[in-house]
Write an enzyme that holds these catalytic residues in place. Structure first.
Site, PDB file in Angstrom:
ATOM      1  N   ASP A 111       0.695  -1.465  -0.077  1.00 30.89           N
ATOM      2  CA  ASP A 111       0.322   0.141   0.279  1.00 30.89           C
ATOM      3  C   ASP A 111       1.025   1.399   0.123  1.00 30.89           C
ATOM      4  O   ASP A 111       1.764   1.442   1.170  1.00 30.89           O
ATOM      5  CB  ASP A 111      -0.746   0.093   1.238  1.00 30.89           C
ATOM      6  N   ARG A 278     -10.468  -0.329   5.563  1.00 36.74           N
ATOM      7  CA  ARG A 278      -9.358  -0.428   5.777  1.00 36.74           C
ATOM      8  C   ARG A 278      -8.802   0.720   6.070  1.00 36.74           C
ATOM      9  O   ARG A 278      -9.442   2.001   6.190  1.00 36.74           O
ATOM     10  CB  ARG A 278      -8.390  -0.454   4.729  1.00 36.74           C
TER      11      ARG A 278
END
Length: 315
Positions: A111, A278
Site C-alpha cells: 500500500d 481499511r
C-alpha cells in the site's frame, strides 16, 4: 465522520511479560489466525503488544468473528496497534477516517509505496462479501529476499526504484480501480518517490524487497534492464510458497505488515459487490542496507501521515 479518539498505542521498546496468544499458522512463509481475541478500544496494553509481536513474526494476522466492529470501533482497534493516518494521500471521497474499498485491485502491491513514509500496517474488515470469489492473497517480500541466490541479493541491495501513483490499473484487466472517476481522483496529485529495492525492517532488522505495481522504473539502469529485473524479482516474490490466501467470511479482520508483504485482491466475483474497510497505520521512512533513506521526488507527503519512530519489539 470524525474518528473517535482512542488511547494511543503504547511503546513496546522494553521487554515485558506478554500474554500467550492462541495463534494457528495458516501458511509456511506467512500468515496466522489469532483466536480468542476481541479487537477494540478495550484491548489492554500487554495483549496489544503481543499482537504486534505476532505480526512481526507472521506478517499477516487473521481474526474471525469480529462482528461487533463498525467504522468507529475498527478505527479504535487500529489505534491500539499503531498510529492511524489519513486513509489515502489522494483519494478523499471514500472515507475520512478509513478507506472504503469497493471491488478488488487485481494487482500485486504494497500500500501507498509512492510516498516516502510507507504505511506500517493496515487493518482490513470485511463489510459486504460476494457469494463466491473475492479472496485476498499476501506474499512475503522477506521470504522472497531470503530465497534469492547470494549474487541476486547483492544486486537487489544496490538497486533503487522510482514509485508513482500515476499507474494504469486497466493494464491488469478486470479491476474496479480502473474506473475513470476513481483513477482521476487517485492521480489528481502526482507523487514520485525513490525507494531502495531492499529495505531493512525497522523492528526485526530483516531484509525485504520493495516492489509491486507502483514501481515506474529502476534507477540508473536502462529501460530494458529495468523491465527485466523488475520481472525477475517480482516473480520471486509471488512464488506460491511465499504466499497465503484468505477466503473471507463475515466478521473477518486481517492485519498485515505492509513493510514486509505485498497483497492481491482477486476480482473473480462477477457483478457481485465486495466491500471492505481499511484503516492505515503510519509508518517510517524505508532504510536501505547502506543506511540511506527513501526520498520524495515529486509531491508533498507531509499532510499524509506523521513520520513515527519505529518501536523495537521484544522478539
Amino acid at each position: 465522520m470524525t474518528a473517535v479518539a482512542a488511547p494511543p498505542a503504547r511503546s513496546v521498546s522494553t521487554r515485558r511479560e506478554l500474554p500467550v496468544l492462541d495463534v494457528c499458522k495458516v501458511g509456511g512463509a506467512l500468515g496466522a489466525e489469532v483466536r480468542g481475541i476481541t479487537l477494540g478500544q478495550e484491548l489492554d496494553d500487554p495483549t496489544a503488544t503481543a499482537i504486534q509481536v505476532a505480526l512481526a513474526e507472521h506478517q499477516v494476522l487473521f481474526f474471525r468473528d469480529q462482528h461487533h466492529l463498525d467504522r468507529s470501533t475498527q478505527w479504535q482497534a487500529a489505534a491500539r496497534l499503531g498510529t492511524p493516518t489519513q486513509p489515502h494521500p489522494t483519494v478523499k471521497s471514500r472515507g475520512t477516517d478509513l478507506l472504503e474499498l469497493e471491488g478488488a485491485a487485481n494487482a500485486w502491491h504494497s500500500d501507498v509505496t509512492f510516498v516516502d513514509r510507507v504505511p506500517k500496517a493496515s487493518l482490513l474488515r470485511a463489510v459486504t462479501l460476494p457469494p463466491y470469489g473475492g479472496t485476498t492473497v499476501w506474499a512475503s517480500t522477506t521470504a522472497a529476499y531470503d530465497a534469492l541466490p547470494v549474487s541476486l541479493r547483492h544486486l537487489a541491495e544496490e538497486l533503487w526504484a522510482l514509485h508513482t501513483n500515476r499507474y494504469d490499473y486497466a493494464e491488469h484487466g478486470r479491476s474496479s480501480y480502473s474506473d475513470n472517476t476513481y483513477y482521476q481522483e487517485f492521480t489528481n496529485e502526482q507523487f514520485e518517490t525513490r525507494h531502495p529495492v531492499v529495505r531493512l525492517h525497522p523492528e526485526t532488522g530483516k531484509k525485504s524487497l520493495v516492489l509491486g505495481q507502483f514501481v515506474k522504473t529502476l534507477l540508473d539502469v536502462s529501460a530494458q534492464d529495468s523491465r527485466a529485473l523488475m520481472e525477475l524479482f517480482q516473480q520471486r516474490i509471488i512464488r506460491l510458497e511465499n504466499t497465503v490466501r484468505w477466503d473471507w467470511r463475515d466478521g473477518d479482520v486481517a492485519l498485515w505488515d505492509n513493510r514486509a508483504t505485498q497483497h492481491y485482491g482477486v476480482a473473480d466475483f462477477g457483478e457481485h459487490r465486495r466491500q471492505l474497510h481499511r484503516v492505515t497505520l503510519a509508518g517510517d521512512l524505508p532504510v536501505s542496507v547502506d543506511g540511506e533513506v527513501s526520498q520524495t521526488v515529486v509531491g508533498n507527503p507531509e499532510n499524509y501521515s506523521p513520520i513515527v519512530a519505529a518501536p523495537t519489539l521484544p522478539l
